[in-house]
Motif scaffolding. Structure first.
Motif, PDB file in Angstrom:
ATOM      1  N   ASP A 132       0.814  -1.217   0.000  1.00 25.51           N
ATOM      2  CA  ASP A 132       0.000   0.000   0.000  1.00 25.51           C
ATOM      3  C   ASP A 132       0.846   1.264   0.000  1.00 25.51           C
ATOM      4  OD1 ASP A 132      -2.316  -1.423  -0.118  1.00 25.51           O
ATOM      5  OD2 ASP A 132      -2.604  -1.485   2.040  1.00 25.51           O
TER       6      ASP A 132
ATOM      7  N   LEU B 221       0.603   4.205  -2.779  1.00 26.08           N
ATOM      8  CA  LEU B 221       0.369   5.603  -2.416  1.00 26.08           C
ATOM      9  C   LEU B 221       1.411   6.521  -3.040  1.00 26.08           C
ATOM     10  CD1 LEU B 221      -0.659   5.302   1.312  1.00 26.08           C
ATOM     11  CD2 LEU B 221      -1.745   6.820  -0.332  1.00 26.08           C
TER      12      LEU B 221
ATOM     13  N   ARG C   8      -7.288  -1.482   6.326  1.00 25.33           N
ATOM     14  CA  ARG C   8      -6.993  -0.492   7.374  1.00 25.33           C
ATOM     15  C   ARG C   8      -6.204   0.696   6.823  1.00 25.33           C
ATOM     16  NH1 ARG C   8      -4.438  -4.689  11.515  1.00 25.33           N
ATOM     17  NH2 ARG C   8      -3.637  -5.381   9.502  1.00 25.33           N
ATOM     18  N   ASN C   9      -5.587   0.510   5.647  1.00 22.28           N
ATOM     19  CA  ASN C   9      -4.825   1.614   5.044  1.00 22.28           C
ATOM     20  C   ASN C   9      -5.681   2.547   4.192  1.00 22.28           C
ATOM     21  OD1 ASN C   9      -2.378   0.887   6.178  1.00 22.28           O
ATOM     22  ND2 ASN C   9      -1.890  -0.522   4.510  1.00 22.28           N
TER      23      ASN C   9
ATOM     24  N   GLN D 206      -7.759   4.669   5.015  1.00 24.42           N
ATOM     25  CA  GLN D 206      -7.769   6.020   5.585  1.00 24.42           C
ATOM     26  C   GLN D 206      -6.570   6.856   5.120  1.00 24.42           C
ATOM     27  OE1 GLN D 206      -7.318   5.771   9.873  1.00 24.42           O
ATOM     28  NE2 GLN D 206      -6.169   3.864   9.711  1.00 24.42           N
ATOM     29  N   HIS D 207      -5.430   6.194   4.859  1.00 27.93           N
ATOM     30  CA  HIS D 207      -4.263   6.948   4.396  1.00 27.93           C
ATOM     31  C   HIS D 207      -4.487   7.438   2.959  1.00 27.93           C
ATOM     32  CE1 HIS D 207      -2.529   5.599   8.030  1.00 27.93           C
ATOM     33  NE2 HIS D 207      -2.118   4.417   7.614  1.00 27.93           N
TER      34      HIS D 207
ATOM     35  N   LEU E  71      -6.836  10.339   3.253  1.00 30.90           N
ATOM     36  CA  LEU E  71      -6.145  11.507   3.815  1.00 30.90           C
ATOM     37  C   LEU E  71      -5.327  12.221   2.742  1.00 30.90           C
ATOM     38  CD1 LEU E  71      -5.199  13.001   6.543  1.00 30.90           C
ATOM     39  CD2 LEU E  71      -3.179  11.539   6.366  1.00 30.90           C
ATOM     40  N   LEU E  72      -4.655  11.436   1.888  1.00 30.62           N
ATOM     41  CA  LEU E  72      -3.765  12.018   0.892  1.00 30.62           C
ATOM     42  C   LEU E  72      -4.483  12.270  -0.439  1.00 30.62           C
ATOM     43  CD1 LEU E  72      -0.583   9.929   1.767  1.00 30.62           C
ATOM     44  CD2 LEU E  72      -1.238  12.197   2.584  1.00 30.62           C
TER      45      LEU E  72
END
Lengths: 219, 142
Positions: free
Chosen positions: A77, A81, A104-105, A107-108, A111-112
């Motif tokens: 992940d 990203l 679970r990633n 959200q990252h 966010l980005l």
């Protein structure tokens, strides 16, 4: 169109094969030599050996053209990203699709501002809910950037909506019923459609209204 | 003042110990429990076992209340993502991120992430060291 596919595992290789079959031009970047050698047998010059998170590798793959689409579908992940950020922010690639391996990633990525994203685990869990509805509400489609969701709701036996016409329902503002499925047959929901317990209702709504819609339809 | 050091290898552990000596309250984070031994027997700061991409781990380490974060795991891309999460999600004022690849370090530095690139530092030092040589004097030696 021209596509860069970053990651030549099962997902990347299969997507690349399909896109080539549709007549698109692409480069498939894989960093593991053993995997690359197998890809090269099938894909020839389309396959490229390298770490797609390295800017020089992306440039060799044609990131500066820029491509119409970049698919960041490696098994990591953090790599997906970074590939997506470099493509979008460094080279103004308009469309980037990123794979999320660990839900679970997600959200990252949010966010980005990386999206749309695809997560097999979340997709499978969504199907599990669709097949075995436990929570009464299943997300069928999320249009994150557009701020809309399509959900399916199973009308419960004690639903406040049971026996009422669609036009008379107290639905949250920002939601609307699309269709009602009963005994396996779906009908477009109109004002006169009457809701029955056991109906599977498809609704379109703004994110955040799920609970209010659930209360209105499931009970 | 509170600092969280993510990645407790040779670099991270040394930074954590130095900051603690300077008077910071330091919590170190590493995937490996054994990394705690790098901090020495007298370590009085915090230590959390877990991956830096995991927000539960970051929150247990107190990142939300931290004044500074040092991100120095062995993965450039993990560091880049964790650094941005510290900055954008937890609002940490001072975030420094180790990135070994000079091009990625520069790319993210231009986007407001404080990247430290040991590779670039080594390149500069080595080049300067050669430039500083008195080549004529070296050449005269047998």
């Amino acid at each position: 169109m021209y596509v860069i596919v970053a990651g030549g595992g099962k997902v990347g290789a299969n997507v690349a094969r399909s896109l080539l079959g549709m007549g698109h031009e692409l480069t498939l970047v894989e960093q593991r030599r053993d995997r690359f050698e197998r890809l090269e047998v099938e894909f020839g010059h389309v396959a490229m050996l390298g770490d797609a998170t390295e800017i020089t590798v992306l440039e060799r793959a044609g990131i500066a053209r820029p491509p119409d689409l970049v698919l960041a579908v490696t098994g990591d992940d953090e790599d997906n990203l970074v590939i997506a950020q470099i493509a979008r922010e460094g080279y103004e690639v308009q469309k980037v699709i990123a794979r999320v391996n660990d839900p679970r990633n997600q959200q990252h990525f949010d966010l980005l501002g990386i999206g749309p994203t695809v997560c097999a685990t979340s997709g499978i869990l969504g199907l599990v809910e669709h097949e075995v509805p436990e929570h009464g509400l299943v997300r069928l489609l999320e249009l994150r950037r557009e701020g809309l969701e399509v959900v399916e709701v199973l009308v419960g036996p004690d639903s406040p909506a049971a026996g009422k016409r669609v036009a008379g329902l107290a639905l949250p503002d920002g939601s609307r019923l699309v269709s009602v499925m009963r005994h396996g047959v779906a009908e477009i929901a109109v004002g006169d459609t009457v809701i029955r317990p056991g109906d599977q209702v498809v609704a379109i709504l703004k994110p955040g209204l799920e609970d209010a819609l659930r209360r209105a339809l499931v009970g | 003042m509170k600092a969280v050091v993510i990645g407790c290898g040779r670099v991270g552990s040394a930074v954590a110990k130095q900051l603690a000596l300077d008077g910071w309250g330091v919590t170190a984070v590493d995937e490996q429990e054994e990394a705690l031994s790098r901090l020495g027997s007298g370590w009085s700061g915090g230590f959390v076992v877990g991956h830096g991409m995991d927000t539960d781990v970051l929150e247990r380490a107190g990142l939300a209340e931290a004044d500074a974060a040092v991100v120095a795991t062995d993965g450039d891309n993990s560091n880049i993502v964790i650094g941005q999460v510290a900055q954008k999600r937890y609002g940490v004022a001072c975030v420094v991120v180790r990135v070994l690849d000079p091009l990625r370090a520069e790319f993210y530095a231009r986007r407001g992430l404080r990247t430290i690139c040991p590779t670039q530092t080594a390149i500069s030092f080595l080049t300067d060291a050669v430039r500083a040589c008195d080549v004529a004097a070296v050449a005269e030696k047998p």
